[in-house]
Enzyme design. Structure first.
Site, PDB file in Angstrom:
ATOM      1  N   LYS A 161       0.852  -1.196   0.000  1.00 58.29           N
ATOM      2  CA  LYS A 161       0.000   0.000   0.000  1.00 58.29           C
ATOM      3  C   LYS A 161       0.885   1.243   0.000  1.00 58.29           C
ATOM      4  O   LYS A 161       1.895   1.297   0.702  1.00 58.29           O
ATOM      5  CB  LYS A 161      -0.906  -0.001   1.232  1.00 58.29           C
ATOM      6  CG  LYS A 161      -1.948   1.120   1.246  1.00 58.29           C
ATOM      7  CD  LYS A 161      -2.823   1.046   2.509  1.00 58.29           C
ATOM      8  CE  LYS A 161      -3.893   2.138   2.516  1.00 58.29           C
ATOM      9  NZ  LYS A 161      -4.690   2.112   3.765  1.00 58.29           N
TER      10      LYS A 161
ATOM     11  N   SER B 132      -9.851   0.075   7.294  1.00 55.88           N
ATOM     12  CA  SER B 132      -9.285   0.211   5.955  1.00 55.88           C
ATOM     13  C   SER B 132      -8.658  -1.050   5.379  1.00 55.88           C
ATOM     14  O   SER B 132      -8.347  -1.084   4.187  1.00 55.88           O
ATOM     15  CB  SER B 132      -8.245   1.338   5.933  1.00 55.88           C
ATOM     16  OG  SER B 132      -8.894   2.578   5.855  1.00 55.88           O
TER      17      SER B 132
ATOM     18  N   SER C  93      -9.664   2.248   2.990  1.00 58.49           N
ATOM     19  CA  SER C  93      -8.769   2.964   2.097  1.00 58.49           C
ATOM     20  C   SER C  93      -7.770   2.063   1.373  1.00 58.49           C
ATOM     21  O   SER C  93      -7.164   2.491   0.394  1.00 58.49           O
ATOM     22  CB  SER C  93      -7.996   4.016   2.902  1.00 58.49           C
ATOM     23  OG  SER C  93      -7.115   3.390   3.807  1.00 58.49           O
TER      24      SER C  93
END
Lengths: 481, 488
Positions: free
Chosen positions: B78, B177, B153
């Site tokens: 990420k 997330s 997210s």
């Protein structure tokens, strides 16, 4: 007319002498190329985290112990949020609620304006740990600003006093005392000019007898004890003038201008600022174990107040002398080292207070770099004390042997400066002086007995200062009686 | 679709160690799949294929190293995590060309274990969002239905797994997330206990809530990654210095759910929950009971305050964490600023997206003088009460189960105009971040109305990852495989 009382509280920022910064492993060494002592942590790169340097906690606690504070078992780091280019994270890690030390005090002694010795207890509100900011550098030539982050993350303790001081003398005595303790603890080098010891002065005035405080101003940018004195005097007068003119004091930060000896308002940055303090989630609450505290307590060195009492008792010197000699650790150490070689405390004290301090202050180097070692000092005092050289010769040669670090015994011998106690050669000199000055001899005989010192001076001149003054004085009086 | 990319991490690792597949072949399979799927999915930001191939070739030359639990395995990180030499933007324009000179600890540990980083995953800007629509660069699409969001997210991490572009991805979870995109994309996503994994190198959003975790196709894969990234780090004071169990070995110790009590909080199974999610999750609970688990009702009565509490704490911390993006040392700097205050205002206005600015403003407000006590302090108090709530619930059960999200993945654009409705998507995941306990989303079904994956959330007491992973592993094996890579 209304008489005003001054109220002063002090905030001192002391840079701690750790090898590395407070939250990363970078060196704290002064004088490096800009941004040489910088890593991803102290430059606030994305994603990095602070880790506390445990020496900082130890040093802060030691200062707390030395100023009679309570050491909080649990203390918390907080973020102080504001934007400035020298503050890479956009917040300073400091302490707000629950600082490491609280509720201490310090006993100060000082002379008031009329020279009267005074004593007072000043409250220490709190001591907390925080990180220093970097430096902004503005170049007119390049029309650009630069940021040097070498100082960013250098550990500081902030020592906050109660508003207990009532005049400049008390304020300076308190600051000197704090500085002295920091040096004794060997946790700060106490340099006001280089900024390792910085003080902000909170100051207000109120009519005598009034209980509530007046509106205060905070003075910054004061880099010597002398300027603390001057700044306070200026600011008190300014505030009283304003009040007498029916105007209001504004609560604000004011900068001291050392060249003009005045203070002026510092607009912007610090004023009307909401720092939005909140506990720093990146640092767990600091918990101090009992055994650490016990260990630090046991390792506390002798502090100035204790040493002063010991000097008075063991060396039988006056309180003033003891005060003077113990105020700075390295001077006290030097004094004791001289006594190790020649144990005449009062006489050594006089030499240290006098010529030695004069030369040391002029030489602009610290005592640690001083070439004139304690054994040399001891030899000199002993030579004067035992009439090997006259006091005058001792003083005359002091600059030279001090600066070059010469052995006084060898120096005196090489230059042939030993005191002359040989009566036949002294008699010749006395006779010559009396013969050369018939008018003065006449006057002396006519009753101007004070002229004996004139004859002494002339004999000294004649013998290049080496004559034993006791013998000469007796001889003159005999010859003229 | 190459058969290689259908393998789980555990399977590909066995093949790599046995020498049946080379690291170069594994990387190539992933790069091919990326080339094929990425134009539609848009899961990735910086791609590092060339370096990945180079590294794989060097590793192949030395031969497989069985001591490395991720030897030769292509992974995606990420973009919130700092990767040395690879652009790290955090999904924001303000860090558009930022290349870190350091690795996040979790990234360094993956590398040390032999993993090969092939790309960075798209995300909501600064991890603020539930759909990945807040990325400054691109909106990632859900591989199960390209018209729908992948969740957020960590939406890029979820989508890259579901699209078969890699074998494991790291995500981060501040309020759900990891678990939300895992649920939407039909993969396994684990949020470890706060302090289990070092946060060093993770660009902070809500520092007291953030945690890094694996997103994979199977529970065992997640256990394998967690084994590598878990543990104390002296660079993160909040990482906890306690022993890390071997999560993979622990999986073998449990083959059914007998003796386990699963708590079902009434607050998670009632109002606001879509019917298809409820049904799929209830079926999974029924399956758990068949496997020997006992279920009991539990109360998490503070749940209604979770969202408000979370947004005060997370935004307060974010407002301070994001102060370092000031245009002075790195990142976007406005070109038409005349003075300092101008430079700050313009750089940050140009560099940050709307949602990030909204959260900075709210966070600044709740910390300001006169409001701090009413908001931040109150939220911190409620946070403590919530922890008591969970601790009390765990007195009567080993794990707590509920849906990961009230709905399945919804169409792109559906909630962008309604931030409050969007915040409600986190209702079931947010509490765990506030109490610091571990949780995960396990794919347990396909919603009958939307035909999209449904995730069941399992929650455990602090450092109870072992039991949680064991139960998820048993349940996973008794359910159909919902996490096969999708045909695009």
């Amino acid at each position: 007319m209304v008489q005003f009382e001054t109220v002063i509280g002090l905030e001192v920022h002391a840079q701690l002498k750790t090898n590395t910064k407070i939250f990363c492993g970078c060196s704290t060494q002064f004088g490096k190329e800009p941004n040489e002592n910088v890593c991803e942590v102290c430059s606030g790169m994305p994603g990095v985290l602070p880790v506390l340097n445990e020496k900082v906690m130890e040093y802060a606690a030691k200062m707390g112990l030395a100023t009679n504070c309570i050491i909080n078992k649990k203390s918390i780091f907080a973020r102080k949020n504001y934007f400035y280019p020298d503050l890479p994270k956009g917040y300073q890690i400091s302490q707000f609620e629950l600082p490491i030390c609280e509720h201490g005090h310090l006993n100060i002694s000082y002379e008031d304006k009329s020279g009267e010795p005074c004593k007072k207890r000043i409250g220490v509100t709190r001591i907390h740990m925080e990180e220093d900011a970097g430096k902004n550098i503005h170049s007119v030539a390049e029309n650009a600003s630069f940021v040097d982050l070498n100082r960013t993350g250098v550990p500081l303790i902030e020592i906050v006093s109660e508003p207990d001081m009532r005049n400049a003398e008390e304020a300076v005595a308190y600051l000197k005392s704090l500085r002295s303790i920091l040096l004794y603890l060997d946790i700060c080098d106490g340099n006001l000019e280089e900024g390792s010891f910085r003080c902000d002065v909170n100051i207000s005035v109120r009519p005598f007898g009034q209980e509530e405080f007046g509106t205060r101003a905070e003075l910054k940018n004061i880099n010597s004890f002398r300027n603390v004195h001057k700044a306070i005097h200026y600011e008190v007068a300014r505030q009283i003038d304003l009040i007498e003119d029916g105007e209001k004091i504004i609560q604000e930060t004011r900068l001291y201008d050392a060249d003009k000896g005045t203070t002026h308002s510092m607009r912007g940055k610090a004023d009307a600022h909401d720092y939005r303090y909140f506990p720093d989630p990146d640092l767990v609450p600091l918990v101090i174990a009992d055994e650490w505290l016990a260990e630090w307590q046991a390792a506390q060195p002798e502090l100035p107040a204790e040493r002063k009492v010991r000097f008075e008792e063991d060396f039988k010197i006056s309180e003033d002398d003891a005060d003077f000699l113990t105020a700075e650790k390295d001077i006290a150490d030097y004094y004791e080292a001289v006594l190790d070689s020649y144990n005449e405390p009062k006489k050594v004290a006089n030499w240290i207070k006098g010529d030695f301090m004069k030369e040391l202050n002029q030489s602009e180097v610290g005592l640690s770099e001083c070439k004139f070692k304690p054994e040399m000092m001891a030899t000199l005092v002993e030579m004067v004390d035992k009439d090997v050289i006259s006091n005058k010769i001792g003083k005359d040669i002091f600059n030279e042997i001090f600066t070059a670090g010469l052995d006084p015994a060898k120096f005196v011998k090489d230059k042939g400066l030993e005191q002359n106690s040989d009566s036949s050669s002294l008699e010749a000199a006395v006779d010559k002086v009396l013969a050369d000055n018939p008018n003065e001899v006449e006057a002396y005989k006519g009753g101007k007995k004070k002229l004996v010192s004139f004859f002494m001076g002339q004999v000294m001149k004649e013998t290049k200062g080496q004559a034993n003054p006791g013998i000469v004085s007796k001889m003159i009086q005999q010859k003229l009686s | 679709m190459s058969s290689l990319i259908e393998k789980s991490l555990t399977e590909i690792h066995s093949l790599l160690i046995a020498g049946e597949v080379t690291a170069v072949e594994a990387v190539k399979a992933c790069l091919d799949q990326i080339e094929k799927t990425e134009p539609e999915i848009k899961a990735l930001l910086a791609k590092d294929g060339e370096n990945a191939l180079k590294l794989a070739a060097e590793m192949d030359k030395l031969g497989p190293d069985a001591s490395k639990p991720l030897w030769g395995v292509p992974v995606v990180i990420k973009d919130v995590l700092a990767t040395k030499g690879i652009t790290t933007t955090c999904g924001s324009k303000i860090l558009e060309n930022f290349v870190p000179f350091y690795d996040a600890t979790s990234v360094a540990k993956l590398k040390e274990a032999g993993a090969i980083i092939i790309a960075k995953a798209n995300m909501d800007e600064f991890a603020m969002g539930s759909t990945t629509e807040n990325s400054a660069y691109q909106t990632t699409c859900n591989p199960h239905d390209l018209s729908r969001v992948p969740g957020g997210s960590s939406g890029g991490s979820g989508a890259t797994i579901a699209a078969g572009q890699c074998f494991a991805a790291l995500g981060t979870d501040t309020g759900g997330s990891i678990r939300l995109p895992a649920s939407f994309c039909g993969c396994v996503g684990v949020k470890p206990t706060y302090g289990r994994v070092s946060r060093y190198g993770m660009i902070a959003y809500g520092s007291s809530l953030d945690q890094i975790g694996p997103m994979t196709r199977t529970v065992e894969d997640s256990a394998r990654v967690l084994n590598v990234i878990a543990g104390h780090d002296k660079r993160d004071s909040t990482s906890v210095d306690c022993e890390v169990p071997n999560y993979i070995e622990a999986l073998a110790e449990r083959t059914d759910l007998s003796g386990l009590t699963i708590g079902l909080p009434e607050e998670y199974w009632g109002e606001g929950l879509s019917e298809e999610v409820s049904e799929a999750c209830k079926n999974a609970i029924k399956k758990a009971e068949e496997l020997g688990a006992k279920t009991v009702p539990v109360k998490l009565s503070m749940t209604e305050y979770a969202i408000a509490t979370y947004y005060i704490i997370a935004m307060a911390e974010a407002s301070s964490n994001l102060s370092r993006f000031d245009g002075i040392r790195y990142g976007h700097r406005s070109k038409d600023a005349d003075e300092l205050i101008d430079l700050y205002t313009k750089s940050r206005t140009e560099g940050f997206g709307d949602e990030v600015q909204r959260r900075i403003i709210i966070g600044t407000y709740v910390l300001s003088a006169g409001y701090y006590d009413a908001y931040y302090c109150k939220a911190a108090q409620i946070r403590r009460l919530m922890r008591n709530d969970f601790e009390k619930a765990f007195e009567s059960c080993d794990l707590i189960a509920g849906p990961a999200c009230p709905t399945t993945a919804f169409p792109v654009g559906e909630l962008t105009a309604d931030p409050l409705q969007m915040y409600l998507m986190d209702i079931f995941t947010i509490s765990l971040n506030l109490v610091g306990m571990p949780g995960m989303s396990l794919p347990v079904g396909i919603g009958k109305d939307t035909n999209m994956p449904v995730g069941l959330q399992l929650m455990a007491p602090a450092f109870g990852e072992t039991t949680m992973l064991q139960a998820a592993n048993v349940l996973e094996k008794s359910l159909p495989d919902f996490s096969k890579p999708q045909q695009i």
